[in-house]
Design a protein around this motif. Sequence first.
Motif, mmCIF file in Angstrom:
data_model
loop_
_atom_site.group_PDB
_atom_site.id
_atom_site.type_symbol
_atom_site.label_atom_id
_atom_site.label_comp_id
_atom_site.label_asym_id
_atom_site.label_seq_id
_atom_site.Cartn_x
_atom_site.Cartn_y
_atom_site.Cartn_z
ATOM 1 N N VAL A 1 -30.164 19.564 9.169
ATOM 2 C CA VAL A 1 -30.390 18.583 8.113
ATOM 3 C C VAL A 1 -29.086 17.837 7.868
ATOM 4 C CG1 VAL A 1 -32.174 19.969 6.990
ATOM 5 C CG2 VAL A 1 -29.797 20.200 6.249
ATOM 6 N N ASN A 2 -29.169 16.631 7.291
ATOM 7 C CA ASN A 2 -27.952 15.931 6.906
ATOM 8 C C ASN A 2 -28.067 15.484 5.458
ATOM 9 O OD1 ASN A 2 -29.300 13.395 6.734
ATOM 10 N ND2 ASN A 2 -29.032 13.069 8.920
ATOM 11 N N GLY A 3 -26.935 15.095 4.889
ATOM 12 C CA GLY A 3 -26.940 14.671 3.496
ATOM 13 C C GLY A 3 -25.548 14.281 3.048
ATOM 14 N N THR A 4 -25.427 13.914 1.781
ATOM 15 C CA THR A 4 -24.114 13.653 1.201
ATOM 16 C C THR A 4 -23.418 14.985 0.931
ATOM 17 O OG1 THR A 4 -24.926 13.722 -1.072
ATOM 18 C CG2 THR A 4 -25.023 11.595 0.065
ATOM 19 N N HIS A 5 -22.161 14.895 0.542
ATOM 20 C CA HIS A 5 -21.423 16.123 0.232
ATOM 21 C C HIS A 5 -22.152 16.937 -0.838
ATOM 22 C CE1 HIS A 5 -17.812 18.637 -0.510
ATOM 23 N NE2 HIS A 5 -18.258 18.633 -1.741
ATOM 24 N N GLU A 6 -22.580 16.283 -1.913
ATOM 25 C CA GLU A 6 -23.232 17.002 -3.000
ATOM 26 C C GLU A 6 -24.589 17.557 -2.600
ATOM 27 O OE1 GLU A 6 -21.879 17.904 -5.887
ATOM 28 O OE2 GLU A 6 -20.052 17.042 -5.038
ATOM 29 N N GLU A 7 -25.318 16.827 -1.787
ATOM 30 C CA GLU A 7 -26.608 17.330 -1.310
ATOM 31 C C GLU A 7 -26.419 18.591 -0.477
ATOM 32 O OE1 GLU A 7 -29.393 13.317 -0.953
ATOM 33 O OE2 GLU A 7 -27.949 13.767 0.627
ATOM 34 N N LEU A 8 -25.425 18.590 0.387
ATOM 35 C CA LEU A 8 -25.181 19.764 1.221
ATOM 36 C C LEU A 8 -24.703 20.947 0.378
ATOM 37 C CD1 LEU A 8 -23.424 18.090 4.287
ATOM 38 C CD2 LEU A 8 -25.792 18.882 4.129
ATOM 39 N N TYR A 9 -23.910 20.668 -0.639
ATOM 40 C CA TYR A 9 -23.447 21.725 -1.533
ATOM 41 C C TYR A 9 -24.632 22.391 -2.231
ATOM 42 C CZ TYR A 9 -21.122 23.906 -5.554
ATOM 43 O OH TYR A 9 -20.702 24.795 -6.519
ATOM 44 N N GLN A 10 -25.578 21.587 -2.667
ATOM 45 C CA GLN A 10 -26.771 22.142 -3.311
ATOM 46 C C GLN A 10 -27.620 22.943 -2.324
ATOM 47 O OE1 GLN A 10 -27.344 22.219 -6.554
ATOM 48 N NE2 GLN A 10 -25.420 21.086 -6.847
ATOM 49 N N GLU A 11 -27.686 22.470 -1.084
ATOM 50 C CA GLU A 11 -28.430 23.215 -0.053
ATOM 51 C C GLU A 11 -27.817 24.602 0.137
ATOM 52 O OE1 GLU A 11 -31.083 22.334 1.701
ATOM 53 O OE2 GLU A 11 -31.181 20.151 1.855
ATOM 54 N N LEU A 12 -26.477 24.676 0.143
ATOM 55 C CA LEU A 12 -25.814 25.977 0.276
ATOM 56 C C LEU A 12 -26.107 26.870 -0.925
ATOM 57 C CD1 LEU A 12 -22.216 25.309 1.708
ATOM 58 C CD2 LEU A 12 -24.072 26.573 2.795
ATOM 59 N N ARG A 13 -26.017 26.303 -2.100
ATOM 60 C CA ARG A 13 -26.253 27.085 -3.321
ATOM 61 C C ARG A 13 -27.669 27.646 -3.352
ATOM 62 N NH1 ARG A 13 -24.709 24.210 -8.738
ATOM 63 N NH2 ARG A 13 -25.289 26.297 -9.456
ATOM 64 N N GLN A 14 -28.622 26.884 -2.846
ATOM 65 C CA GLN A 14 -30.022 27.304 -2.863
ATOM 66 C C GLN A 14 -30.419 28.109 -1.625
ATOM 67 O OE1 GLN A 14 -32.105 23.589 -3.363
ATOM 68 N NE2 GLN A 14 -31.026 23.119 -5.276
ATOM 69 N N ASN A 15 -29.447 28.365 -0.739
ATOM 70 C CA ASN A 15 -29.676 29.145 0.494
ATOM 71 C C ASN A 15 -30.699 28.506 1.429
ATOM 72 O OD1 ASN A 15 -27.841 31.129 -0.319
ATOM 73 N ND2 ASN A 15 -29.414 32.270 -1.424
ATOM 74 N N THR A 16 -30.819 27.188 1.379
ATOM 75 C CA THR A 16 -31.729 26.500 2.298
ATOM 76 C C THR A 16 -31.029 26.102 3.595
ATOM 77 O OG1 THR A 16 -31.307 24.473 1.039
ATOM 78 C CG2 THR A 16 -33.339 25.674 0.548
ATOM 79 N N VAL A 17 -29.697 26.189 3.636
ATOM 80 C CA VAL A 17 -28.936 26.067 4.878
ATOM 81 C C VAL A 17 -27.974 27.243 4.955
ATOM 82 C CG1 VAL A 17 -29.088 23.546 5.017
ATOM 83 C CG2 VAL A 17 -27.135 24.599 3.872
ATOM 84 N N ASP A 18 -27.590 27.590 6.167
ATOM 85 C CA ASP A 18 -26.670 28.714 6.371
ATOM 86 C C ASP A 18 -25.216 28.268 6.409
ATOM 87 O OD1 ASP A 18 -28.792 30.655 6.707
ATOM 88 O OD2 ASP A 18 -29.159 29.725 8.660
ATOM 89 N N VAL A 19 -24.964 27.122 7.035
ATOM 90 C CA VAL A 19 -23.599 26.635 7.202
ATOM 91 C C VAL A 19 -23.629 25.110 7.218
ATOM 92 C CG1 VAL A 19 -23.796 26.852 9.714
ATOM 93 C CG2 VAL A 19 -21.525 26.711 8.681
ATOM 94 N N VAL A 20 -22.615 24.481 6.625
ATOM 95 C CA VAL A 20 -22.551 23.022 6.616
ATOM 96 C C VAL A 20 -21.202 22.552 7.144
ATOM 97 C CG1 VAL A 20 -24.130 22.850 4.659
ATOM 98 C CG2 VAL A 20 -21.662 22.778 4.254
ATOM 99 N N LEU A 21 -21.242 21.397 7.787
ATOM 100 C CA LEU A 21 -20.033 20.690 8.205
ATOM 101 C C LEU A 21 -19.831 19.568 7.200
ATOM 102 C CD1 LEU A 21 -17.771 19.822 10.174
ATOM 103 C CD2 LEU A 21 -19.519 18.579 11.470
ATOM 104 N N SER A 22 -18.751 19.657 6.410
ATOM 105 C CA SER A 22 -18.570 18.699 5.333
ATOM 106 C C SER A 22 -17.091 18.564 4.999
ATOM 107 C CB SER A 22 -19.349 19.144 4.087
ATOM 108 O OG SER A 22 -19.281 18.182 3.063
ATOM 109 N N ASP A 23 -16.772 17.543 4.175
ATOM 110 C CA ASP A 23 -15.396 17.355 3.735
ATOM 111 C C ASP A 23 -15.155 18.153 2.457
ATOM 112 O OD1 ASP A 23 -17.153 15.757 2.304
ATOM 113 O OD2 ASP A 23 -15.658 14.209 1.903
#
Length: 297
Positions: free
Chosen positions: A125-147
Amino acid sequence: MLFKQMNYFVTVVEKNSFTEAAAESFVSQSAISQQIQALEEELGVELLQRQHRKFTLTPAGEHFYREAKQMLAQIDELVTETKRIAEDEETQLNLGYLRVYSGQELHQAIAEFSMTYPEVSINIVNGTHEELYQELRQNTVDVVLSDQRRAFSDEYVNFELVQPEVQIELSARNPLSQQDAIDIQASKGIPCILIANSEQQASEEDFYRNTLGFDGTFLFAESLEEGRMMVIGNRGFLPIEVAGTLPAPAVSVKRLPLTKNGKALIRNYCAFWRKERTNYYIEEFANVLKKLFDEEE
């Protein structure tokens, strides 16, 4: 030859004591001594030179110790991963990456990882920094590449990958495109194009205005492709994260470093994941990605 005998031998050498090795292995001293003697008989070589209650390794024993220790570690890893795979009908790795990222390293990492671990199904999945942060918090992604945009949290693994310069893409028709670099203050007369949906526009604008110091107007695009089309139309400039190898810009577009007070703006790119969800596959993927970034430096 039994792996148990190899394990006994490695334990005796590391403890430098039959007594302590026997206690750790929950067997009697005579039993562990008999197993090592049986190992030497099967190999047809002497591994230990015994001197009363002490011993020293023979050259053959030193070699066998090094190789046996490495082999036992590999067996432990094999057993662990076999059990992990057996527990899940389908092992999945859920990846997230910034919508503005277009480097080749992520694609290469996915291809290399998939060849090594074909049993793992990768969802992206892709998203903005904040979207990816929320995905991590909700455990819907395992790892993100982000700034990195906030202080590192102890709840997450903050695996630093690369610290690239921020660059922008600008229409070749714009007079500023003839410069070697563009200062963020000098660019305020040109709209800044950000990639964000309606819910994330405010947070993205806040970061560029209050953290990076851009004091102009903002335009928004839903995707990187849309943002680049806006650049070609000379509607503004698009910040690009140069993390790794990027494809060349369009003929009508210039890519230039974005500076602040004459100094290049630097961003810290990381692989982030929750510590409590750490597993072998997440760590392996992060290491593959790190290796590819390092090769480009």
